[in-house]
Design a protein around this motif. Sequence first.
Motif, PDB file in Angstrom:
ATOM      1  N   ARG A  34       0.827  -1.210   0.000  1.00 11.26           N
ATOM      2  CA  ARG A  34       0.000   0.000   0.000  1.00 11.26           C
ATOM      3  C   ARG A  34       0.861   1.260   0.000  1.00 11.26           C
ATOM      4  O   ARG A  34       0.530   2.236  -0.664  1.00 11.26           O
ATOM      5  CB  ARG A  34      -0.928   0.011   1.219  1.00 11.26           C
ATOM      6  CG  ARG A  34      -1.951  -1.097   1.199  1.00 11.26           C
ATOM      7  CD  ARG A  34      -3.229  -0.615   0.610  1.00 11.26           C
ATOM      8  NE  ARG A  34      -4.169  -1.721   0.511  1.00 11.26           N
ATOM      9  CZ  ARG A  34      -5.423  -1.643   0.831  1.00 11.26           C
ATOM     10  NH1 ARG A  34      -5.910  -0.513   1.272  1.00 11.26           N
ATOM     11  NH2 ARG A  34      -6.213  -2.669   0.695  1.00 11.26           N
ATOM     12  N   TYR A  35       1.962   1.230   0.751  1.00 10.45           N
ATOM     13  CA  TYR A  35       2.836   2.397   0.757  1.00 10.45           C
ATOM     14  C   TYR A  35       3.546   2.567  -0.578  1.00 10.45           C
ATOM     15  O   TYR A  35       3.797   3.686  -1.015  1.00 10.45           O
ATOM     16  CB  TYR A  35       3.850   2.325   1.900  1.00 10.45           C
ATOM     17  CG  TYR A  35       3.308   2.914   3.170  1.00 10.45           C
ATOM     18  CD1 TYR A  35       3.141   4.278   3.301  1.00 10.45           C
ATOM     19  CD2 TYR A  35       2.918   2.094   4.220  1.00 10.45           C
ATOM     20  CE1 TYR A  35       2.604   4.829   4.451  1.00 10.45           C
ATOM     21  CE2 TYR A  35       2.390   2.636   5.376  1.00 10.45           C
ATOM     22  CZ  TYR A  35       2.242   4.002   5.488  1.00 10.45           C
ATOM     23  OH  TYR A  35       1.708   4.539   6.619  1.00 10.45           O
ATOM     24  N   LEU A  36       3.837   1.481  -1.265  1.00  5.45           N
ATOM     25  CA  LEU A  36       4.404   1.575  -2.613  1.00  5.45           C
ATOM     26  C   LEU A  36       3.412   2.241  -3.554  1.00  5.45           C
ATOM     27  O   LEU A  36       3.766   3.137  -4.328  1.00  5.45           O
ATOM     28  CB  LEU A  36       4.785   0.193  -3.120  1.00  5.45           C
ATOM     29  CG  LEU A  36       5.336   0.126  -4.537  1.00  5.45           C
ATOM     30  CD1 LEU A  36       6.669   0.858  -4.619  1.00  5.45           C
ATOM     31  CD2 LEU A  36       5.488  -1.306  -4.972  1.00  5.45           C
ATOM     32  N   TYR A  37       2.150   1.827  -3.472  1.00  7.93           N
ATOM     33  CA  TYR A  37       1.118   2.460  -4.288  1.00  7.93           C
ATOM     34  C   TYR A  37       0.934   3.926  -3.905  1.00  7.93           C
ATOM     35  O   TYR A  37       0.701   4.778  -4.758  1.00  7.93           O
ATOM     36  CB  TYR A  37      -0.215   1.724  -4.150  1.00  7.93           C
ATOM     37  CG  TYR A  37      -0.199   0.332  -4.739  1.00  7.93           C
ATOM     38  CD1 TYR A  37       0.494   0.050  -5.906  1.00  7.93           C
ATOM     39  CD2 TYR A  37      -0.883  -0.705  -4.128  1.00  7.93           C
ATOM     40  CE1 TYR A  37       0.517  -1.216  -6.447  1.00  7.93           C
ATOM     41  CE2 TYR A  37      -0.879  -1.982  -4.661  1.00  7.93           C
ATOM     42  CZ  TYR A  37      -0.183  -2.229  -5.818  1.00  7.93           C
ATOM     43  OH  TYR A  37      -0.171  -3.476  -6.345  1.00  7.93           O
ATOM     44  N   PHE A  38       1.056   4.214  -2.624  1.00  2.00           N
ATOM     45  CA  PHE A  38       0.939   5.591  -2.149  1.00  2.00           C
ATOM     46  C   PHE A  38       2.040   6.466  -2.746  1.00  2.00           C
ATOM     47  O   PHE A  38       1.785   7.575  -3.198  1.00  2.00           O
ATOM     48  CB  PHE A  38       1.005   5.615  -0.620  1.00  2.00           C
ATOM     49  CG  PHE A  38       1.190   6.989  -0.048  1.00  2.00           C
ATOM     50  CD1 PHE A  38       0.171   7.912  -0.100  1.00  2.00           C
ATOM     51  CD2 PHE A  38       2.386   7.341   0.539  1.00  2.00           C
ATOM     52  CE1 PHE A  38       0.343   9.181   0.436  1.00  2.00           C
ATOM     53  CE2 PHE A  38       2.560   8.603   1.070  1.00  2.00           C
ATOM     54  CZ  PHE A  38       1.539   9.519   1.018  1.00  2.00           C
ATOM     55  N   ILE A  39       3.267   5.961  -2.767  1.00  2.00           N
ATOM     56  CA  ILE A  39       4.387   6.724  -3.325  1.00  2.00           C
ATOM     57  C   ILE A  39       4.166   6.974  -4.811  1.00  2.00           C
ATOM     58  O   ILE A  39       4.377   8.081  -5.308  1.00  2.00           O
ATOM     59  CB  ILE A  39       5.708   5.998  -3.059  1.00  2.00           C
ATOM     60  CG1 ILE A  39       6.030   6.036  -1.565  1.00  2.00           C
ATOM     61  CG2 ILE A  39       6.847   6.603  -3.870  1.00  2.00           C
ATOM     62  CD1 ILE A  39       7.162   5.124  -1.157  1.00  2.00           C
ATOM     63  N   MET A  40       3.715   5.956  -5.537  1.00  2.00           N
ATOM     64  CA  MET A  40       3.462   6.127  -6.970  1.00  2.00           C
ATOM     65  C   MET A  40       2.330   7.132  -7.196  1.00  2.00           C
ATOM     66  O   MET A  40       2.407   7.972  -8.105  1.00  2.00           O
ATOM     67  CB  MET A  40       3.126   4.787  -7.614  1.00  2.00           C
ATOM     68  CG  MET A  40       4.298   3.842  -7.646  1.00  2.00           C
ATOM     69  SD  MET A  40       4.084   2.331  -8.589  1.00  2.00           S
ATOM     70  CE  MET A  40       2.513   1.736  -8.087  1.00  2.00           C
TER      71      MET A  40
END
Length: 61
Positions: A34-40
């Motif tokens: 989820r944090y990876l998606y948040f960064i993107m």
Amino acid sequence: MLAFMVLIGIVSFSVEYMLNRHTSHQKQEARRMRYLYFIMFQIAMTLILFVTFQLVINRSL
């Protein structure tokens, strides 16, 4: 430029708050994704807002 920075700050903090609320009960691996998606998402929103502000500023001058 100040309005752009304020808008980016508001968007990033509100999205991170919502993400933290929704992932507080999940496993560590799901939180990382989820944090990876948040960064993107944050990178995409910053670029979109920057281009929009540049277009508005160029037309107003």
